[in-house]
Design a protein around this motif. Sequence first.
Motif, short mmCIF file in Angstrom:
data_model
loop_
_atom_site.label_atom_id
_atom_site.label_comp_id
_atom_site.label_asym_id
_atom_site.label_seq_id
_atom_site.Cartn_x
_atom_site.Cartn_y
_atom_site.Cartn_z
N LEU A 50 2.39 -2.91 3.33
CA LEU A 50 3.33 -1.88 3.76
C LEU A 50 3.92 -2.21 5.13
N PRO A 104 10.03 7.53 2.19
CA PRO A 104 8.86 7.34 1.33
C PRO A 104 9.22 6.91 -0.08
N LEU A 157 10.25 3.24 -0.03
CA LEU A 157 9.08 2.40 0.15
C LEU A 157 8.33 2.22 -1.17
N GLU A 158 8.23 3.31 -1.92
CA GLU A 158 7.56 3.22 -3.23
C GLU A 158 8.30 2.26 -4.15
N TYR A 178 7.74 -1.40 -2.93
CA TYR A 178 6.38 -1.86 -3.25
C TYR A 178 6.27 -2.21 -4.72
N LEU A 234 2.26 2.22 -5.99
CA LEU A 234 1.28 2.38 -4.93
C LEU A 234 -0.01 3.00 -5.50
N LEU A 242 -2.10 5.24 -5.07
CA LEU A 242 -2.43 6.47 -4.34
C LEU A 242 -3.72 7.10 -4.86
N SER A 297 -0.01 11.73 -2.06
CA SER A 297 1.39 11.37 -1.82
C SER A 297 1.45 10.17 -0.89
N THR A 298 2.64 9.57 -0.81
CA THR A 298 2.85 8.43 0.08
C THR A 298 2.71 8.83 1.54
N LEU A 330 -0.82 8.93 2.42
CA LEU A 330 -1.35 7.58 2.55
C LEU A 330 -1.04 6.98 3.90
N VAL A 331 0.24 7.02 4.32
CA VAL A 331 0.61 6.38 5.58
C VAL A 331 0.03 7.12 6.77
#
Length: 429
Positions: free
Chosen positions: A15, A28, A31-32, A35, A43, A45, A52-53, A56-57
Amino acid sequence: MAKEAQLLQLLKKELRSLLLAAREGLTPARLEQQYLAMVGKPLPLHDLGFQSTLELVAAMPEAVKVCHHKGRTLLKGIPDESTKGIADLLGKRRSSRTRRGSRRSGAAGGAGAAAPSPSPQRSKAGTLPATADAAEMPPLESSSDTESFHLPSEEESEAVATEAGGLGAGLQQPEALEQALLEKLILTPEMPPDAVQDRRLCSLPPLERRSMVAVFVSSIISPSQFYIQLYSKETSSKLREMMCEMRFLYSHRVVSDRYLLPEALLRPGQLCCLLLADWWHRAVIHRLLSPQQVQVFCVDHGHLKTVQRSALRLLKWCYLKLPAQALPCSLAGVQPMQGTWSSAATLQFQELCGSKLLVGITDEYVNGVLHLFLCDTSTKEDVYVHQVLSSRGHAAICKENVPSQGFQELNPSALYIQPSGQQESLAAE
């Protein structure tokens, strides 16, 4: 917990790299998507216990910064020691653009003092009128159509080339230099994390003697050298589902490019997947025929195929689970009349077995090759293949099974497929 920590560390690295490559950050959702394009799967998760993303971050504040801009949530990468050089390069690129933009604004302002002041609009070419007032001009955007008309100064090109480690030799535009560096260091920092490099598939468990199984004969060289696939609701559906999933995944252009087989792995014994007639098949490289052509063994059908190297892709780890489906076999109870099988005998065998669901009666394994009887039960009376070959003068009945000469000379399954029961030890490594 150790596996989760290891996965989180790897995810943090991936990431961070993706976000550093995006100058303004990513939402977000974006980014998904990136990835998924890079790794080939969403992701993880739920595997890590996140909903959720953003959640995660939030667990990796040293790698990802959450920003809010104009009502949008943006995620930005925080460089560490391994990515500091990349961040420095991006910083120099931004500052060099700012300097060039200032010089252009100043030049335009000087010209504007001696000319009328029309409305400050850009032309279609992306440049500004020379007849314009610097005070009224909007700031220059860092867009590709504007950048392409301004070459960097000599010292700026040298600085970027030094940061790129010589990657941009011969390239004049810093945009191209930056792209080359990012592709080498960020977008493909290493092999895809789920690509198979030095592993082998497992074989199916051995069958008990005198057991009856439904089979398809999938590949034929002779009556003593052919491959079968076991037919059952479980095994057949698993193979079909896997091939459908591979077709969906590898047909995605970004994923397909990501899993190109690198030069270092173009070697005999390397597992890969192969595109044939719009379907992806698991395969093993058998021989390198030329810089562009290789011979591969299709592990689920038993074919040896000569293909272009460009048709090969790295195999994902998730496709190791299903054992190789092609079983090397020899017809039990018969042997060739003259030491080797005639073309007529092989043709007759193909006519009796091709494209039919048969019943196989297992006899024994000889040197790892399954000897079995084949019976066609689709007609009014059962037809035993070995008896037909004998009655038509193509084969001689024998009491003991003769080792297959063809498989003694070449048995790809013995070379590249490991015995059943070793799958668990691989998964634990």
